[in-house]
Design a protein around this motif. Structure first.
Motif: not given
Length: 339
Positions: A177-182
């Motif tokens: 949930e803390l990870i994204s592309d940006v």
């Protein structure tokens, strides 16, 4: 240069990631005594209520004090009295709104009193700092340093923000949930939303204070609805593919705290360019700078597919930040200039 061990009073706010906390911590790490004295406009509320109610109350108190000059002066004199009872050798204030008489009182027993203003120039308010008899004024914006020293004849020096290597360091892995592309970490305001509306087709997660009720935009769907701090913030910065650092338009030639925090966490950072930034971090090697929304899109499309290269840039940023851009280094400079 070695300096004698001192008693250092730090005037500022006390929320978990406040600069006053980091500065006082690192003064103590270096062997000095350090104590935080809460800026009168906050009354220490943020020590107990780090939520929406806290912010509403804090702003209400600040507005009341600004509307009542006499009340503001009385509050500052009480605070100054507590500082003097502690008998400091040095007073560092992050509050640029102290009245000139307050600064005179703080200097009355021989302590050096310096201002370290870490906000954009649009937040100078009534510009009271121009009339206060500080021993030194440290500013993060080279433009304001030039203006204050050459036009206003003030003892102004350049001192940008910093990271705390014990807090801002690479932590991985991170929960999904803390990870994204940006990742974009910071407050929401219209100029920032305008940029983010041009990135709706990217996997963006926005972390920060609650979305303003009056602001309508499809970008709201990207907002995670909460503020990140500590290890969660470090994980999101390190483990997302890119950290977007969009600067407030009031940052004329200055960076913000996120530049140094993200670098310390080993993040791959896309930061809005300003003159002189190459002296802080090398473009394309430690941070990648963009100059327009179109260039930002092009850079995202280029870098999001290059995992190893992004990681190398983030690692180089961490090495530079932990070597040159720490609160310990800033303290060394502050003491060198002041004494």
């Amino acid at each position: 240069m070695d300096h004698k061990l001192m008693r250092v009073a730090v005037i500022g706010q006390v929320y978990p990631e406040a600069s006053a906390r980091y500065l006082s911590k690192w003064f103590r790490q270096l062997g000095h005594e350090a104590e935080i004295f809460v800026a009168p406009s906050t009354f220490g509320i943020s020590r107990f209520r780090p939520d929406l109610i806290n912010r509403v109350l804090e702003r209400s108190i600040r507005l009341t004090l600004e509307l009542s000059t006499s009340a503001s002066m009385r509050a500052e004199k009480r605070m100054a009295g507590k500082v003097l009872e502690w008998s400091p050798d040095l007073v560092v204030t992050f509050d640029a709104h102290l009245w000139p008489d307050t600064v005179r009182i703080l200097r009355a027993q021989g302590a050096k009193v310096v201002l370290w203003f870490l906000d954009a120039l649009v937040n100078f308010g009534r510009q009271i700092m121009f009339l206060a008899p500080y021993d030194q004024i440290f500013l993060k914006d080279p433009y304001m340093v030039r203006y204050c020293s050459k036009v206003a004849s003030l003892p102004a020096r350049f001192l940008p923000e910093a990271c705390d290597p014990e807090v801002h360091r690479p932590i991985e892995p991170a929960p999904a949930e803390l990870i994204s592309d940006v990742a974009m970490i910071g407050n929401i305001h219209p100029s920032r939303v305008r940029l983010l509306e041009q990135l709706l087709d990217f996997d963006v997660k926005i972390w920060g204070r609650l979305w303003p009720r009056w602001l309508e935009s499809p970008v709201e769907a990207k907002h995670m609805g909460r503020f990140l701090a500590g290890d969660e913030k470090a994980m999101a910065m390190r483990c997302s593919k890119a950290v977007l650092n969009n600067l407030h338009y009031g940052e004329i030639e200055s960076s913000n705290c996120r530049m140094f925090e993200a670098a310390g966490c080993g993040a791959f950072q896309l930061a809005e360019w300003r003159p002189g930034f190459d002296e802080l971090f090398r473009d394309g090697e430690e941070i990648v700078y963009y100059r327009s929304a179109g260039e930002l899109r092009d850079l995202l499309e280029f870098w999001l597919e290059r995992d190893e290269e992004r990681r190398a840039v983030g690692d180089a940023a961490r090495a530079r930040a932990h070597t040159e851009h720490t609160f310990e280094r800033r303290i060394e400079k502050l003491l060198e200039v002041t004494f």
